[in-house]
Design a protein around this motif. Structure first.
Motif, PDB file in Angstrom:
ATOM      1  N   ARG A  56      86.501 -36.010   4.791  1.00 53.26           N
ATOM      2  CA  ARG A  56      85.455 -36.973   5.141  1.00 53.26           C
ATOM      3  C   ARG A  56      85.159 -37.935   3.987  1.00 53.26           C
ATOM      4  N   ILE A  57      85.706 -37.626   2.791  1.00 45.81           N
ATOM      5  CA  ILE A  57      85.351 -38.414   1.602  1.00 45.81           C
ATOM      6  C   ILE A  57      85.809 -39.863   1.765  1.00 45.81           C
ATOM      7  N   CYS A  58      84.840 -40.788   1.611  1.00 50.42           N
ATOM      8  CA  CYS A  58      85.109 -42.247   1.619  1.00 50.42           C
ATOM      9  C   CYS A  58      85.838 -42.711   2.877  1.00 50.42           C
ATOM     10  N   ARG A  59      85.466 -42.145   4.035  1.00 57.65           N
ATOM     11  CA  ARG A  59      86.080 -42.596   5.283  1.00 57.65           C
ATOM     12  C   ARG A  59      85.420 -43.870   5.804  1.00 57.65           C
ATOM     13  N   GLY A  60      84.238 -44.200   5.293  1.00 57.12           N
ATOM     14  CA  GLY A  60      83.547 -45.389   5.772  1.00 57.12           C
ATOM     15  C   GLY A  60      82.392 -45.085   6.712  1.00 57.12           C
ATOM     16  N   TYR A  61      82.011 -43.793   6.809  1.00 58.71           N
ATOM     17  CA  TYR A  61      80.887 -43.410   7.661  1.00 58.71           C
ATOM     18  C   TYR A  61      79.594 -43.460   6.850  1.00 58.71           C
ATOM     19  N   ALA A  62      78.496 -43.582   7.554  1.00 62.96           N
ATOM     20  CA  ALA A  62      77.189 -43.599   6.873  1.00 62.96           C
ATOM     21  C   ALA A  62      76.743 -42.197   6.491  1.00 62.96           C
ATOM     22  N   TRP A  63      77.251 -41.206   7.198  1.00 67.01           N
ATOM     23  CA  TRP A  63      76.844 -39.817   6.946  1.00 67.01           C
ATOM     24  C   TRP A  63      78.016 -38.892   7.184  1.00 67.01           C
ATOM     25  N   PRO A  64      78.181 -37.863   6.377  1.00 64.51           N
ATOM     26  CA  PRO A  64      77.391 -37.461   5.207  1.00 64.51           C
ATOM     27  C   PRO A  64      77.605 -38.427   4.024  1.00 64.51           C
ATOM     28  N   PRO A  65      76.790 -38.286   2.977  1.00 66.85           N
ATOM     29  CA  PRO A  65      76.832 -39.260   1.869  1.00 66.85           C
ATOM     30  C   PRO A  65      78.210 -39.445   1.253  1.00 66.85           C
ATOM     31  N   GLU A  66      79.007 -38.354   1.151  1.00 67.89           N
ATOM     32  CA  GLU A  66      80.318 -38.488   0.502  1.00 67.89           C
ATOM     33  C   GLU A  66      81.299 -39.306   1.353  1.00 67.89           C
ATOM     34  N   ALA A  67      80.955 -39.534   2.629  1.00 67.87           N
ATOM     35  CA  ALA A  67      81.841 -40.294   3.505  1.00 67.87           C
ATOM     36  C   ALA A  67      81.603 -41.793   3.409  1.00 67.87           C
ATOM     37  N   ARG A  68      80.588 -42.210   2.691  1.00 66.06           N
ATOM     38  CA  ARG A  68      80.245 -43.628   2.654  1.00 66.06           C
ATOM     39  C   ARG A  68      81.286 -44.452   1.904  1.00 66.06           C
ATOM     40  N   PHE A  69      81.376 -45.704   2.290  1.00 65.44           N
ATOM     41  CA  PHE A  69      82.257 -46.678   1.647  1.00 65.44           C
ATOM     42  C   PHE A  69      81.413 -47.502   0.685  1.00 65.44           C
ATOM     43  N   GLU A  70      81.463 -47.143  -0.602  1.00 62.10           N
ATOM     44  CA  GLU A  70      80.647 -47.807  -1.620  1.00 62.10           C
ATOM     45  C   GLU A  70      81.507 -48.080  -2.860  1.00 62.10           C
ATOM     46  N   PRO A  71      82.377 -49.092  -2.762  1.00 64.47           N
ATOM     47  CA  PRO A  71      83.300 -49.345  -3.873  1.00 64.47           C
ATOM     48  C   PRO A  71      82.605 -49.701  -5.179  1.00 64.47           C
ATOM     49  N   ASP A  72      81.368 -50.221  -5.118  1.00 70.22           N
ATOM     50  CA  ASP A  72      80.651 -50.529  -6.355  1.00 70.22           C
ATOM     51  C   ASP A  72      80.391 -49.265  -7.171  1.00 70.22           C
ATOM     52  N   LYS A  78      77.989 -50.996  11.520  1.00 70.38           N
ATOM     53  CA  LYS A  78      76.590 -51.459  11.543  1.00 70.38           C
ATOM     54  C   LYS A  78      75.638 -50.345  11.977  1.00 70.38           C
ATOM     55  N   ASN A  79      75.856 -49.173  11.346  1.00 65.15           N
ATOM     56  CA  ASN A  79      74.982 -48.014  11.554  1.00 65.15           C
ATOM     57  C   ASN A  79      75.023 -47.459  12.973  1.00 65.15           C
ATOM     58  N   THR A  80      76.044 -47.813  13.732  1.00 65.34           N
ATOM     59  CA  THR A  80      76.191 -47.240  15.079  1.00 65.34           C
ATOM     60  C   THR A  80      77.603 -46.724  15.242  1.00 65.34           C
ATOM     61  N   TRP A  81      77.772 -45.812  16.206  1.00 67.79           N
ATOM     62  CA  TRP A  81      79.085 -45.264  16.520  1.00 67.79           C
ATOM     63  C   TRP A  81      79.618 -45.961  17.765  1.00 67.79           C
ATOM     64  N   ASN A  82      80.892 -46.342  17.697  1.00 73.37           N
ATOM     65  CA  ASN A  82      81.534 -47.003  18.824  1.00 73.37           C
ATOM     66  C   ASN A  82      82.857 -46.318  19.125  1.00 73.37           C
ATOM     67  N   ARG A  83      83.172 -46.262  20.417  1.00 71.63           N
ATOM     68  CA  ARG A  83      84.464 -45.723  20.823  1.00 71.63           C
ATOM     69  C   ARG A  83      85.554 -46.668  20.313  1.00 71.63           C
ATOM     70  N   GLY A 116      82.811 -59.006  16.176  1.00 74.37           N
ATOM     71  CA  GLY A 116      82.184 -60.267  15.789  1.00 74.37           C
ATOM     72  C   GLY A 116      81.536 -60.255  14.427  1.00 74.37           C
ATOM     73  N   ASN A 117      81.944 -59.373  13.542  1.00 81.00           N
ATOM     74  CA  ASN A 117      81.388 -59.360  12.181  1.00 81.00           C
ATOM     75  C   ASN A 117      82.447 -58.892  11.190  1.00 81.00           C
ATOM     76  N   ASN A 118      82.058 -58.864   9.928  1.00 79.69           N
ATOM     77  CA  ASN A 118      82.983 -58.470   8.854  1.00 79.69           C
ATOM     78  C   ASN A 118      82.448 -57.257   8.109  1.00 79.69           C
ATOM     79  N   ASP A 119      82.061 -56.246   8.839  1.00 80.43           N
ATOM     80  CA  ASP A 119      81.552 -55.033   8.229  1.00 80.43           C
ATOM     81  C   ASP A 119      82.650 -54.390   7.379  1.00 80.43           C
ATOM     82  N   HIS A 120      82.428 -54.333   6.075  1.00 83.14           N
ATOM     83  CA  HIS A 120      83.470 -53.857   5.175  1.00 83.14           C
ATOM     84  C   HIS A 120      83.804 -52.387   5.375  1.00 83.14           C
ATOM     85  N   ALA A 121      82.837 -51.581   5.726  1.00 81.92           N
ATOM     86  CA  ALA A 121      83.111 -50.165   5.968  1.00 81.92           C
ATOM     87  C   ALA A 121      84.004 -49.996   7.193  1.00 81.92           C
ATOM     88  N   ALA A 122      83.767 -50.808   8.219  1.00 81.31           N
ATOM     89  CA  ALA A 122      84.595 -50.734   9.419  1.00 81.31           C
ATOM     90  C   ALA A 122      86.009 -51.235   9.133  1.00 81.31           C
TER      91      ALA A 122
END
Length: 854
Positions: free
Chosen positions: A57-73, A282-287, A244-250
């Motif tokens: 799950r590490i750095c997969r780009g999900y908002a949760w759990p924390p280790e899965a977040r995409f935070e390159p900074d 954008k903080n939501t789950w999509n199929r 319709g957006n440029n969500d970097h995590a997605a």
């Protein structure tokens, strides 16, 4: 075969290993696309790779759990292996780390990926590497693999593919068809980089069998794109089209976690409804249902991805904008790259091959990268052949098979090395060292040979010789590589000041694609460096500015004798007359004398346009002007040669003795073109008569000797003669000067002690003449000798240190004082310039004084 062949770029991973059934090759592939590594939290721990990394799950780009977040900074712990390869190449000769908590060397990440493919007990591998991977990258990768218990051999990726191609050639007809400069083009469409590499083909015979092998030349163009940039750009387009957006995590999930884009680029199924996935955006789950836009996204993708460039810039210190191609479309880039490779080819292009598994990447509604490449290759009269075996003038692209040409080539290479069979030829990188060798700092090449066989170790045949001066305690070494715009320095302190001069040899060892050359400094005096062994390691040397050096001329160049067709035309009559005159003819002696006089004469042939240069019939190498038919002169030489042999073979009369003298004089005015029997006579006279050698022989040898053994013989006799009796040595001085001024190899034939003896002799003679106020022929001959003795500086320090420097200063003072006494402006200028040469301050090229030919 015990070793394995590995092609592991994180996208088209393949292992070739020997079959248990025999010598055939088994290919195993990884289906994790794109392959990633999970960077350890501590820098030198092992990365998580393979299926574990894919499922993590590490750095997969999900908002949760924390280790899965995409935070390159804050550092990015999930890294596609193909990005690691590209960055290792782009870093060139710099150490590169990936920031993820603690910083981790990229070579370690790649090494962990490689090791994940190797079961216990298999450690002997040949690993394919990108064609542009710098020696520094090779070195750190080899070190990382060795620390993990692996025994790696690196092999250039296009060379591995070419070895497979050559190995598959039909045994007889194709090998007979190939010419020396025929070429093969290897096109690699990989995730880490796109490569378009022309390779020459060579035939090598070993044990009675002819092998076709590729010859690799060092790449000149360091800019390259790769599949990661196209796929990253496609991921941006796809997320924009879907949401319709440029969500970097997605975008990150689409590029680094989901396989759909990668599978299409590889020609596999783009989507499977049974493998249902969800994307977090954008903080939501999509199929995750991307199938409607997958092809469109790839067709709209750009060659460069600013998003990926920005991401890597946050995690490592590499400016990719310097290594990526200029702005252009993917189609333009591929077309121009294929065209560029074709232009670099030598001879006929006898084949092409495509590797890398991204050739199915769509570029428009009807074409993939493969079709664009086919179109360009067809312009060079190549066509696609749907065959598992290569053939001349065909594009080799074994579709619908499980063949991996790169992995297979690595295994073939391992097998051939173990059997001492030909593999490939490589060109070695240039490496130069800066040392004080000619009275000032000079660059000296450490790699003399260009081409070496793959798997062989190059050793410099004659190590450059330098020296530590008496009283010196610190040495500064500067190295320069051909692909670097900066110098590197290594200062070294001796245990104590050198009591005497210490000679230094530099021993260089290098193997193609196996990291940096080993450069060992070996002192002539045992224990001069204490217990240390001194190695010049480029990776540990510091970038440095060069110390400022005085610029100026410090020794004369050798120079050529001017020749002109008009001179030949003026003497043709006597050449013909001589050929018509027999040895028993009563006018024979008269004709030979006239022949000698006409050949030796300097002629000014262009007075009408102001040219008062003195021209001869032949130059110092015995060559006629290029537009002249040489048959007449060749007949003259053969006749002279036969007549010298006849005279020497019988009891010599007084008349014979005279004729022999004139024949030898005539021969030696042909300089290095003298007939062979003339040389036999001159050598014999020098050896038999030694210091009593006649004037005729001395001047003849000075004009005609050009081979090292002959020049060494003459110098030995000449120095002994001058030592024995310094008086009456003008003939010897002029002959020594002539050899030094016309023969590039002459300084190598003069020992240092002989050069110093002659320099002191010339200096003493100039001093004696100056005291008498006699700045005439003896003085000029001595100054001329001193000038050309400075050519010893082409092989070592001369008249710059200690007592030698004192001798140089004495000569400089004599020359300057003589210049003040001379009334001839030309002679005055030459004397002043020789004095400046002594201090490496010359600014005018001089060839000596006007010739007074004996």
């Amino acid at each position: 075969m015990t070793g394995w062949g590995c092609s592991l770029d994180g996208c088209s991973d393949a292992i070739a290993k020997p079959s248990l059934a025999g010598d055939s090759i088994e290919i195993e592939r990884s289906h994790v696309v794109p392959a990633c590594a999970i960077i350890p939290e501590k820098a030198y721990d092992t990365s998580m790779v393979g299926e574990k990394a894919e499922l993590s799950r590490i750095c997969r780009g999900y908002a949760w759990p924390p280790e899965a977040r995409f935070e390159p900074d804050n550092g990015l712990r999930r890294l596609p292996i193909s990005i690691a390869w590209h960055l290792l190449v782009a870093a060139s000769d710099r150490r590169i780390l990936w920031r993820a908590g603690e910083s981790t060397p990229l070579a370690n990440i790649i090494a962990d990926h490689v090791m994940s493919f190797l079961p216990e007990g298999i450690r002997d591998i040949v690993l394919a590497i990108p064609n542009d991977l710098h020696e520094f990258g090779q070195q750190v990768l080899i070190s990382a693999l060795k620390r993990r218990g692996c025994k790696p051999t690196l092999l250039w990726r296009p060379v591995a593919a070419a070895i497979s191609w050559c190995n598959r050639l039909p045994a007889v007809e194709a090998k007979a068809m190939l010419e020396k400069d025929d070429s093969l083009i290897v096109i690699h469409l990989g995730a880490d980089s796109f490569e378009f590499v022309p390779l020459r083909l060579r035939k090598i015979e070993r044990n009675g069998i002819k092998y076709v092998v590729p010859l690799r030349t060092r790449p000149q163009q360091r800019k390259s794109s790769g599949g990661i940039f196209v796929l990253s750009s496609a991921a941006e387009v796809l997320i924009q089209k879907l949401y319709g957006n440029n969500d970097h995590a997605a975008i990150w999930q689409t590029f680094a976690v989901f396989p759909e884009l990668w599978k299409i680029a590889r020609g596999e199924s783009e989507y499977n409804e049974n493998n249902e996935r969800f994307i977090h955006i954008k903080n939501t789950w999509n199929r995750w249902k991307p199938q409607e836009y997958l092809y469109d996204a790839l067709q709209d993708a750009q060659l460069k991805s600013e998003w990926l460039e920005g991401l890597t810039a946050k995690c490592c210190d590499v400016d990719l904008s310097r290594t990526l191609p200029e702005e252009k479309s993917l189609i333009e880039y591929v077309r121009e790259s294929v065209q560029g490779a074709l232009k670099q080819c030598h001879g006929d292009v006898v084949g092409a091959m495509i590797t890398g598994n991204l050739e199915h990447l769509p570029v428009n509604d009807s074409q993939t990268l493969k079709h664009i490449i086919f179109e360009e290759l067809e312009k060079a009269d190549l066509e696609y052949n749907d065959s598992s075996e290569p053939a001349g003038t065909y594009i080799f692209y074994p579709e619908r098979t499980d063949i991996d040409l790169i992995a297979e080539g690595c295994l073939i290479y391992h097998d051939r090395i173990s059997k001492n069979l030909p593999t490939y030829l490589d060109t070695l990188p240039k490496l130069d060292i800066r040392a004080r060798i000619l009275g000032k700092a000079q660059w000296c090449s450490l790699v003399k040979d260009d081409v070496i066989e793959g798997g062989e170790t190059y050793e410099n045949p004659s190590p450059p010789k330098f020296a530590v001066k008496p009283g010196q305690k610190e040495i500064e070494f500067f190295l320069m590589r051909e692909d670097s715009d900066k110098y590197r320095k290594l200062p070294f302190l001796l245990p104590e000041k050198a009591a005497n001069q210490i000679g230094l040899d530099l021993k260089v060892k290098m193997r193609p694609a196996q990291g940096y050359a080993s450069v060992e400094v070996i002192p002539s005096a045992a224990k001069a460096f204490g217990s240390e062994h001194l190695y010049l390691d480029w990776s540990r040397m510091e970038p440095s500015e060069l110390p400022k050096e005085q610029k100026g001329i410090g020794f004369p160049q050798s120079f050529s004798i001017e020749i002109h067709p008009n001179v030949y035309n003026a003497v043709k009559w006597i050449l013909r007359k001589y050929l018509q005159t027999g040895f028993i003819d009563n006018k024979y002696t008269q004709i030979v004398i006239r022949l000698r006089d006409e050949i030796k004469q300097l002629r000014r042939v262009l007075w009408n346009i102001g040219d008062n240069t003195g021209y001869r019939i032949v130059n110092e190498n015995g060559d006629l002007p290029c537009e002249i038919d040489t048959i007449l002169m060749l007949n003259v030489k053969n006749k002279i040669n036969n007549e010298i042999e006849n005279v020497l073979s019988r009891q010599m009369t007084e008349e014979d003795s005279k004729n022999l003298k004139y024949l030898i004089q005539t021969s030696t005015w042909l300089f290095a073109g003298a007939p062979e029997n003339c040389y036999i006579y001159l050598r014999r006279m020098l050896k038999e008569n030694n210091i009593e050698t006649k004037r005729n022989v001395v001047h003849g040898a000075g004009r005609s000797f050009f081979q090292n053994e002959d020049i060494e013989l003459f110098f030995n006799v000449a120095v002994d003669r001058i030592r024995y009796n310094p008086l009456g040595t003008n003939n010897w001085v002029l002959a020594i000067s002539r050899i030094l001024q016309h023969r590039d190899n002459a300084p190598e034939c003069l020992r240092r002690d002989q050069a110093l003896f002659l320099a002191k002799f010339a200096c003493d003679r100039m001093d004696s003449q100056l005291r008498q106020g006699n700045i005439k022929q003896i003085f000029k001959n001595s100054a001329h000798l001193f000038l050309f003795l400075l050519r010893w500086r082409t092989i070592g320090d001369f008249l710059v240190e200690g007592e030698e420097s004192d001798l140089g200063q004495q000569a400089k003072s004599i020359l300057e004082n003589a210049a003040e006494l001379s009334r001839n402006k030309k002679i005055k200028g030459i004397l002043k310039e020789i004095a400046k040469y002594i201090e490496y301050e010359g600014d005018t090229i001089i060839t000596g004084f006007p010739e007074d030919a004996p």
